[in-house]
Design an enzyme around this catalytic site. Structure first.
Site, mmCIF file in Angstrom:
data_model
loop_
_atom_site.group_PDB
_atom_site.id
_atom_site.type_symbol
_atom_site.label_atom_id
_atom_site.label_comp_id
_atom_site.label_asym_id
_atom_site.label_seq_id
_atom_site.Cartn_x
_atom_site.Cartn_y
_atom_site.Cartn_z
ATOM 1 N N TYR A 88 63.775 48.348 34.653
ATOM 2 C CA TYR A 88 65.182 48.598 34.986
ATOM 3 C C TYR A 88 65.799 47.539 35.876
ATOM 4 O O TYR A 88 66.744 47.812 36.603
ATOM 5 C CB TYR A 88 65.348 49.990 35.615
ATOM 6 C CG TYR A 88 64.870 51.081 34.698
ATOM 7 C CD1 TYR A 88 65.574 51.392 33.541
ATOM 8 C CD2 TYR A 88 63.692 51.782 34.957
ATOM 9 C CE1 TYR A 88 65.118 52.369 32.678
ATOM 10 C CE2 TYR A 88 63.233 52.765 34.095
ATOM 11 C CZ TYR A 88 63.957 53.051 32.962
ATOM 12 O OH TYR A 88 63.501 54.013 32.096
ATOM 13 N N TYR A 106 71.376 53.421 43.446
ATOM 14 C CA TYR A 106 70.557 54.552 43.895
ATOM 15 C C TYR A 106 70.032 54.424 45.323
ATOM 16 O O TYR A 106 69.302 55.298 45.787
ATOM 17 C CB TYR A 106 69.305 54.709 43.008
ATOM 18 C CG TYR A 106 69.489 54.686 41.530
ATOM 19 C CD1 TYR A 106 70.382 55.550 40.892
ATOM 20 C CD2 TYR A 106 68.737 53.831 40.734
ATOM 21 C CE1 TYR A 106 70.520 55.543 39.517
ATOM 22 C CE2 TYR A 106 68.866 53.822 39.350
ATOM 23 C CZ TYR A 106 69.754 54.682 38.749
ATOM 24 O OH TYR A 106 69.888 54.677 37.387
ATOM 25 N N CYS A 150 80.248 38.279 45.410
ATOM 26 C CA CYS A 150 81.426 38.577 46.229
ATOM 27 C C CYS A 150 81.638 40.091 46.214
ATOM 28 O O CYS A 150 82.561 40.613 45.597
ATOM 29 C CB CYS A 150 82.637 37.841 45.663
ATOM 30 S SG CYS A 150 84.084 37.920 46.723
ATOM 31 N N GLU A 151 80.760 40.786 46.907
ATOM 32 C CA GLU A 151 80.718 42.246 46.900
ATOM 33 C C GLU A 151 79.948 42.697 48.131
ATOM 34 O O GLU A 151 78.777 42.352 48.307
ATOM 35 C CB GLU A 151 80.008 42.737 45.639
ATOM 36 C CG GLU A 151 80.121 44.213 45.383
ATOM 37 C CD GLU A 151 81.459 44.607 44.774
ATOM 38 O OE1 GLU A 151 81.973 45.672 45.178
ATOM 39 O OE2 GLU A 151 81.994 43.863 43.928
ATOM 40 N N ARG A 160 58.740 52.956 32.787
ATOM 41 C CA ARG A 160 58.609 52.391 34.123
ATOM 42 C C ARG A 160 57.130 52.230 34.513
ATOM 43 O O ARG A 160 56.736 51.235 35.106
ATOM 44 C CB ARG A 160 59.302 53.323 35.118
ATOM 45 C CG ARG A 160 59.337 52.822 36.556
ATOM 46 C CD ARG A 160 59.649 53.968 37.520
ATOM 47 N NE ARG A 160 60.740 54.812 37.074
ATOM 48 C CZ ARG A 160 61.989 54.707 37.496
ATOM 49 N NH1 ARG A 160 62.311 53.800 38.380
ATOM 50 N NH2 ARG A 160 62.922 55.531 37.046
ATOM 51 N N GLU A 194 56.330 59.367 26.747
ATOM 52 C CA GLU A 194 57.190 58.188 26.726
ATOM 53 C C GLU A 194 57.171 57.436 28.059
ATOM 54 O O GLU A 194 58.183 57.372 28.769
ATOM 55 C CB GLU A 194 58.623 58.604 26.373
ATOM 56 C CG GLU A 194 58.740 59.199 24.984
ATOM 57 C CD GLU A 194 60.096 59.845 24.732
ATOM 58 O OE1 GLU A 194 60.449 60.006 23.552
ATOM 59 O OE2 GLU A 194 60.795 60.204 25.706
ATOM 60 N N PRO A 195 56.056 56.838 28.424
ATOM 61 C CA PRO A 195 56.030 56.034 29.658
ATOM 62 C C PRO A 195 56.803 54.738 29.470
ATOM 63 O O PRO A 195 56.683 54.067 28.454
ATOM 64 C CB PRO A 195 54.536 55.764 29.860
ATOM 65 C CG PRO A 195 53.964 55.792 28.460
ATOM 66 C CD PRO A 195 54.763 56.830 27.722
#
Length: 432
Positions: A391, A335, A362-363, A294, A291-292
């Site tokens: 992703y 991450y 605004c973070e 990425r 299941e590739p």
């Protein structure tokens, strides 16, 4: 210099992808802008298909893990390149159906499939359900019985292999929300339970040990463990499981520090292990799925931004502000994912200054990279973040009511829109 052969520098000193000038693409389509190179995607699909021919005599199929990037065009390409789909939600199933994908070539994953999703998947003729827990076995059998059908299933097994990756994306060990554990006997009991249901047909076992893995050995170990389990099922229950899904997780290059294993090397070593263990237990060599996700789209994609400002804090850092951020790439916030950032307007120049690429939200944590080397950045420059095909769009949000960017496909110097840019009207479409 770059992570992928589809990237280059033209006579203007601009970064190109698929023969297209990224600075010109930014002007034509606006920024932020996702870009995919079609040739890279197709060539990677073909490398997986050819490796099955070479090492398994064609006795298997790659499944594109569409959670990496689900859209109609990727479903069409997967179909044209003769690979299947791994889907994880009703929305991904709907996308595949709308794209005309042959649904018998799909595997439906998920640790908490709803009754509505299961019903929709059965009606959509999904090829196989990858069952995660005993409750799902019972629910799936019940719905299949109501519809008077028998559905093919796989059981997701936790082989107990530590893939030495980030804790958030390590899924093969016993402490995981996914699947049945081998160590506790849970997996064997699940097999017996699955075989007892009249409307379920157990044809496959599945495992997935993690993501962004560069070492082949964990994959080989997982394959040996899974075939050994198939041998136990044969010896103790006199049942032969004919298919084995070894999941995905193959690493890609985000920066020059990454050293991905050629996919063919993985396929070769795992095939040797599968064949040897099958012979040891007197089993036919199973039909193999991988299941590739990425690895098919990751390096094929980049994201373009326009620089809107600089803020230099002496002896601390220089912020470079872009017109996107965590709504279109949340992975650094989640991450601390490493990326390569290129000044696409000056791609012929050496990276000569350390900058922190800051998003517009605004973070405080809305950053794309910190202390990364880029060729001198000025307001109005086009910045490119590499290896964003996987992703990024799929995890995108409308935080701060920011519309999601457009996505274009490039090929041999030509470009086309495959996902339209959202409008402000799109943001309020479902408001009442």
């Amino acid at each position: 210099m770059f992570v992928n052969d589809c990237l280059n520098v033209n006579e203007k000193g601009h970064l190109t992808i698929g023969g297209c000038d990224t600075v010109e693409l930014a002007k034509e389509y606006g920024t932020p802008l996702y870009i995919l190179d079609e040739n890279t995607i197709r060539n990677t699909c073909r490398s997986y298909v050819s490796s099955f021919q070479k090492f398994y005599n064609g006795n298997g199929m790659p499944l594109y893990a569409s959670k990496a990037l689900s859209c109609k065009e990727l479903c069409r390409i997967a179909n044209e390149e003769n690979i299947g789909l791994d889907v994880v939600s009703g929305g991904e199933i709907y996308t595949a159906v709308q794209a005309g994908f042959p649904m018998e070539k799909t595997h439906f994953h998920g640790n908490n499939k709803t009754a509505q999703e299961i019903s929709f998947a059965i009606d959509s003729k999904v090829g196989k359900f990858v069952v995660d827990n005993l409750y799902e076995l019972e629910l799936l059998n019940s719905i299949a019985k109501e519809k008077n059908v028998v559905v093919n299933i796989s059981l997701r097994i936790k082989p107990g292999v530590d893939a030495h990756t980030h804790n958030f994306i390590r899924t093969g060990q016993i402490d995981s929300k996914f699947g049945f554990a081998l160590e506790t006997g849970e997996a064997f009991e699940a097999v017996k339970k699955a075989l007892s249901y009249e409307n379920l047909s157990l044809t496959e076992l599945h495992c997935h040990i993690g993501s962004q893995i560069f070492d082949i050995d964990p994959f080989v170990t997982a394959a040996e463990i899974m075939v050994t389990f198939m041998g136990k099922i044969k010896n103790e229950l006199d049942v032969t499981i004919s298919e084995l899904n070894l999941g995905g997780g193959f690493g890609i290059m985000y920066t020059s520090d990454d050293e991905p294993v050629p996919y063919e090397n993985y396929m070769e070593k795992v095939s040797v292990a599968v064949k040897a263990k099958s012979a040891e237990f007197g089993l036919p060599v199973p039909y193999i799925y991988i299941e590739p996700g990425r690895s098919i789209v990751g390096e094929a994609g980049i994201t373009l931004y326009t620089v809107g400002g600089r803020k230099e804090i002496p002896d601390i850092r220089t912020y470079v502000s872009i017109d996107g951020g965590m709504p279109d790439n949340v992975r650094y916030a989640l991450y601390q994912s490493a990326y390569t950032v290129v000044n696409a307007s000056k791609a012929d120049k050496e990276p000569d200054e350390l900058v922190t690429v800051a998003g517009k939200c605004c973070e405080t944590g809305d950053l794309i990279q910190e202390h990364t080397k880029v060729a001198n950045v000025e307001v109005g420059d086009t910045l490119a973040v590499l290896s964003t095909g996987a992703y990024n769009y799929s995890m995108a949000s409308n935080y701060n009511r920011i519309p999601r960017p457009a996505m274009i496909m490039v090929k041999d110097g030509k470009s086309r829109v495959i996902i339209k840019r959202e409008s402000y009207e799109d943001l309020v479409r479902n408001d009442v």
